[in-house]
Scaffold this active site. Structure first.
Site, PDB file in Angstrom:
ATOM      1  N   ASP A   1      -5.708  19.038 -14.642  1.00  0.00           N
ATOM      2  CA  ASP A   1      -6.033  17.686 -15.094  1.00  0.00           C
ATOM      3  C   ASP A   1      -5.603  17.612 -16.556  1.00  0.00           C
ATOM      4  O   ASP A   1      -6.195  18.246 -17.421  1.00  0.00           O
ATOM      5  CB  ASP A   1      -7.542  17.447 -14.931  1.00  0.00           C
TER       6      ASP A   1
ATOM      7  N   LYS B   1      -7.288   6.549 -19.537  1.00  0.00           N
ATOM      8  CA  LYS B   1      -7.580   7.071 -20.868  1.00  0.00           C
ATOM      9  C   LYS B   1      -6.362   6.925 -21.796  1.00  0.00           C
ATOM     10  O   LYS B   1      -5.932   5.816 -22.031  1.00  0.00           O
ATOM     11  CB  LYS B   1      -8.060   8.521 -20.744  1.00  0.00           C
TER      12      LYS B   1
ATOM     13  N   TYR C   1     -14.765  17.548 -15.488  1.00  0.00           N
ATOM     14  CA  TYR C   1     -15.162  16.140 -15.555  1.00  0.00           C
ATOM     15  C   TYR C   1     -16.240  15.914 -14.484  1.00  0.00           C
ATOM     16  O   TYR C   1     -16.087  16.350 -13.340  1.00  0.00           O
ATOM     17  CB  TYR C   1     -13.932  15.265 -15.294  1.00  0.00           C
TER      18      TYR C   1
ATOM     19  N   ARG D   1       0.824  -1.215   0.000  1.00  0.00           N
ATOM     20  CA  ARG D   1       0.000   0.000   0.000  1.00  0.00           C
ATOM     21  C   ARG D   1       0.858   1.265   0.000  1.00  0.00           C
ATOM     22  O   ARG D   1       0.437   2.323  -0.440  1.00  0.00           O
ATOM     23  CB  ARG D   1      -0.965  -0.027   1.194  1.00  0.00           C
TER      24      ARG D   1
END
Ligand SMILES: *Cc1c(COP(=O)(O)O)cnc(C)c1O
Length: 403
Positions: free
Chosen positions: A192, A217, A118, A60
């Site tokens: 972004d 993406k 978004y 983690r």
């Protein structure tokens, strides 16, 4: 068999970890499917836990597959700029945004951003962070005088968060102008950069502090993983506070999705060249079509932000949208006729994806809100793929023709 296992009982050998005997360096980055990392001895353990020696501890906190793809992307965002940066790989783009914002802001602080973000990011800000006391103010970030006025009037604003170009009308924020305002008022900026990738646009060049990616993406490009990346040039912040918050909120990515992303990244430059060339040809075709009222593509001189896009982007990317004459019915009818392009609510894959927001992604959003952000009834969004362009145009052409 290694020396330590020779005297063990059968069941103990079954349970014990077996290390590879031949450890010639692999040419390709392996998927480190391990939840933790073993120390050579107690002294190494002490040094790593104290922070005196770099090393992996627990999955983690970091993992070689994830860290490698994160640093590769950081290197690409910094490429040619002499700005050292560090990346962290997250479970999704949303996880990267969330961890960044809660690391920079606290209750009572405000994010200044644009209305056409978004959708997931808008909901994160208004539905998750707002009840916790981190407020958001939505304005048009292309109106620089207004940005300056709002920033001056509200000292609780700590972060300007933006997307350029933005979905689906491809509005562009002038990054240099925004970071100038931010610097004068000592605010952070975060961009972004999902639509562009560092191959088309490097926000660090214009003074942006933090860069967000949904690697889902274009960076992966093949539509087979979900992931997010945050790249920052404040190495101290990235290695302490932001890394700490990632590991404590568990927004870390996983090695398999990191590996798929790493694989996809190798062809990023080739794919983005082709995406951009195909999209330009399609935009020019659509602009001349009598059934199309308007085409939004940054590469068209008719786009209202063509000049800003040209300043900030090396090519204009895969994303475009267009408005059909005839509204909602024309949109639904057009989508019914589409054969080659895939109807899917994502973007950035190697094949062409098509979306009619009014009947698909935005069907539950009140019409006036949708219209305010440029999503009219007849608007269709394309994420142009890397196919041979004549096949994409032929599909659009047959769907537009009424017989
Ligand atoms: C998809 C997307 C996100 C969210 O990323 P996930 O990987 O789906 O969490 C954020 N910003 C933009 C611009 C996106 O397209």
């Amino acid at each position: 068999m290694s020396k330590s296992t020779t005297k063990l009982a059968f069941g103990s050998i079954c349970a014990k970890e077996m290390k590879a005997e031949l450890t010639t360096a692999p040419h390709i980055l392996p998927i480190y499917a391990t939840s933790s990392f073993a120390f050579e001895d107690i002294d190494e353990g002490i040094e790593i836990f104290k922070g005196n020696k770099k090393g992996h501890v627990y999955g983690r906190y970091g993992n070689p597959t994830m860290d490698t793809v994160a640093q590769k992307l950081a290197n690409l965002e910094s490429h040619g700029l002499d700005i050292p940066s560090k990346g962290i790989f997250f479970s999704s783009g949303m996880a990267a945004i969330h961890t960044l914002v809660i690391s920079l802001l606290k209750a009572g602080d405000t994010i200044l951003t644009q209305g056409n973000l978004y959708g997931g990011t808008t909901e994160l800000f208004t539905k998750v962070l707002d009840p916790l006391g981190i407020k958001t103010q939505f304005i048009d970030l292309t109106q620089l005088v207004q940005v300056e006025t709002v920033v001056k009037a509200d000292p609780s604003i700590k972060l300007i968060y933006f997307e350029t170009p933005s979905n689906p009308t491809l509005d562009c924020v002038d990054m240099e102008a925004i970071t100038n305002i931010a610097e004068q008022h000592r605010l952070w900026t975060a961009a972004d950069n999902t639509f562009c990738t560092p191959y088309l646009q490097q926000p660090f060049k214009y003074g942006v502090d933090y860069i967000i990616h949904s690697t889902t993406k274009f960076l992966n490009g093949h539509g087979n993983s979900i992931g997010g990346l945050l790249v920052g040039k404040d190495l101290e912040m990235m290695e302490s506070l932001i890394w700490r918050n990632m590991k404590l909120t568990g927004t870390n990515g996983n090695p398999f999705d990191a590996w798929l992303t790493h694989n996809g990244l190798k062809t990023l430059h080739l794919r983005m060249n082709r995406h951009s060339a195909n999209a330009q040809a399609i935009a020019e075709y659509l602009e001349k079509h009598p059934k199309i009222a308007k085409v939004n593509y940054n590469g068209l001189p008719s786009h209202r932000h063509h000049a800003i896009a040209k300043k900030q982007m090396s090519q204009f990317g895969a994303m475009l949208s267009f408005e059909l004459k005839g509204g909602l019915n024309a949109g639904v009818e057009f989508m019914r006729r589409i054969k080659h392009c895939t109807l899917a609510p994502t973007l950035g894959d190697v094949d062409t994806l098509i979306l009619h927001p009014a009947s698909m992604s935005h069907i539950n959003i009140p019409k006036e809100m949708r219209l305010k952000n440029g999503i009219s009834d007849g608007l269709v969004r394309l994420s142009v793929g890397i196919e041979e362009v004549q096949d994409i145009i032929a599909d659009l052409d047959q769907a537009l023709s009424t017989k």
